[in-house]
Enzyme design. Sequence first.
Site, PDB file in Angstrom:
ATOM      1  N   ALA A  50       0.778  -1.242   0.000  1.00 44.16           N
ATOM      2  CA  ALA A  50       0.000   0.000   0.000  1.00 44.16           C
ATOM      3  C   ALA A  50       0.809   1.292   0.000  1.00 44.16           C
ATOM      4  O   ALA A  50       0.274   2.349  -0.341  1.00 44.16           O
ATOM      5  CB  ALA A  50      -0.929   0.018   1.203  1.00 44.16           C
ATOM      6  N   PRO A  91       3.019   4.512  -0.722  1.00 41.46           N
ATOM      7  CA  PRO A  91       2.724   5.465   0.359  1.00 41.46           C
ATOM      8  C   PRO A  91       1.240   5.674   0.641  1.00 41.46           C
ATOM      9  O   PRO A  91       0.897   6.574   1.404  1.00 41.46           O
ATOM     10  CB  PRO A  91       3.360   6.758  -0.152  1.00 41.46           C
ATOM     11  CG  PRO A  91       3.219   6.666  -1.642  1.00 41.46           C
ATOM     12  CD  PRO A  91       3.387   5.208  -1.977  1.00 41.46           C
ATOM     13  N   CYS A  95       3.497  -0.358 -12.355  1.00 41.17           N
ATOM     14  CA  CYS A  95       3.783   0.847 -13.154  1.00 41.17           C
ATOM     15  C   CYS A  95       4.992   0.568 -14.057  1.00 41.17           C
ATOM     16  O   CYS A  95       5.985   1.285 -14.038  1.00 41.17           O
ATOM     17  CB  CYS A  95       4.005   2.067 -12.265  1.00 41.17           C
ATOM     18  SG  CYS A  95       5.359   1.885 -11.104  1.00 41.17           S
TER      19      CYS A  95
END
Length: 399
Positions: free
Chosen positions: A227, A229, A343
Amino acid sequence: MNGGGRERHGGQRQDRPPDRRRAGVSEATPRTARRVALDALRRIEQDGAYANLVLGPMLSSSGLGDQDRRFATELVYGTTRMRRACDALVDRFVTSPPDEATRTVLRLGAYQLAFAGVPAHAAVSETVGLAPKRTRGFVNAVLRKVAKSPVESMNWPSEGARLSYPDWMVDRFRAELGDEAEAALERMNEAPPVTERADGYVQDDSSQWVAAAVEASSGERILDVCAAPGGKATALVGGGASVIAADQRPSRASLVQANVTRLGVSLPVVVADGAVPPWRDETFDAVLLDAPCSGLGALRRRADARWRIEPAAIDELAALQASLLQASAPLVAPGGRLVYSVCTVTAAESTDHATPEGFEVDPTPPPVGVWRPYGQGWRVLPQDADTDGMVMIRYRRRS
Ligand SMILES: C[S@@+](CC[C@H](N)C(=O)[O-])C[C@H]1O[C@@H](n2cnc3c(N)ncnc32)[C@H](O)[C@@H]1O
């Protein structure tokens, strides 16, 4: 200047200790945006500091106004992204490699001249003054030559130099994206836009689309396995779901806690290894696995990452992701959702992963975002909508 029309800089002095040598450059010099940028670049290039960690504190203690801070930020991130291209622009006029301190000044000057649109006289004169005294004449001569040779007419030694990425990365993007590789790489040489959620949290649109793809609804129990930041976890909680934010590293979990406190949301933060999760099977209506990855889709955001990542890291991360995926799947209740995101744009870190046992891929297009179908999942490239590059796969557990 030597007979070949190239500059030879004065040799690096080895007789002073390194700290004094560095301090000697900045002593008694007023703090300007370029001075702060140069100090940050030295920390990044010579000490291996992370650009995003080093710059903030330096700006805070700089006494610079907002405009100068923005300029210093652009210089640091831009020069770092375009490091290889700046070196190629400079190296045409250099016969022997400059010492590190001088090299950094040359990069800073070349960046302003070739990529930042700074008028040549300002870029040269203001930057030369930052060079170590012994190489000022050399830096002045080289930057003047760079200023007189437009970047458009540059005969680049390689595509890696032109695009300013390591060669292996250019090759990898070509293998993954084909004709779209160059546009993705070029877009990641530009600063990302600042996109802010309604609650004030700054988060890239693509990350907001991933959070939306969980389709969290009020009363559901949701786990965010990785999770920190806390961007996606705090987005999920907005819809009234009960969200738990977990992360393996205590220092990272504290970042989530800080964001939770700042946003005033109700969200338990837990330090837990996603490979051995401390929850009973079938506990959650939805699990988000926003896995640690190479970040190759977010290189514009992490200016120095392209110079740090090793090719072997992709396969190591793929193995970690596969284990996190397998460990997360049993936590999902029958009929529930497992959303996997990274990402990056590599297949090894996304579509190559096996669908967890007892799950099927949800083929429904995600509710928000500019996603392209990609294997059994969805992908957005940086050039599609000015976001990070991202891959997401939505699985559903059979009832
Ligand atoms: C891509 S980041 C998550 C970003 C976050 N979801 C957000 O939107 O703000 C990946 C996170 O995974 C964490 N991580 C790495 N290995 C882990 C593991 N085995 N278990 C849990 N978290 C892990 C890292 O500390 C890092 O914070």
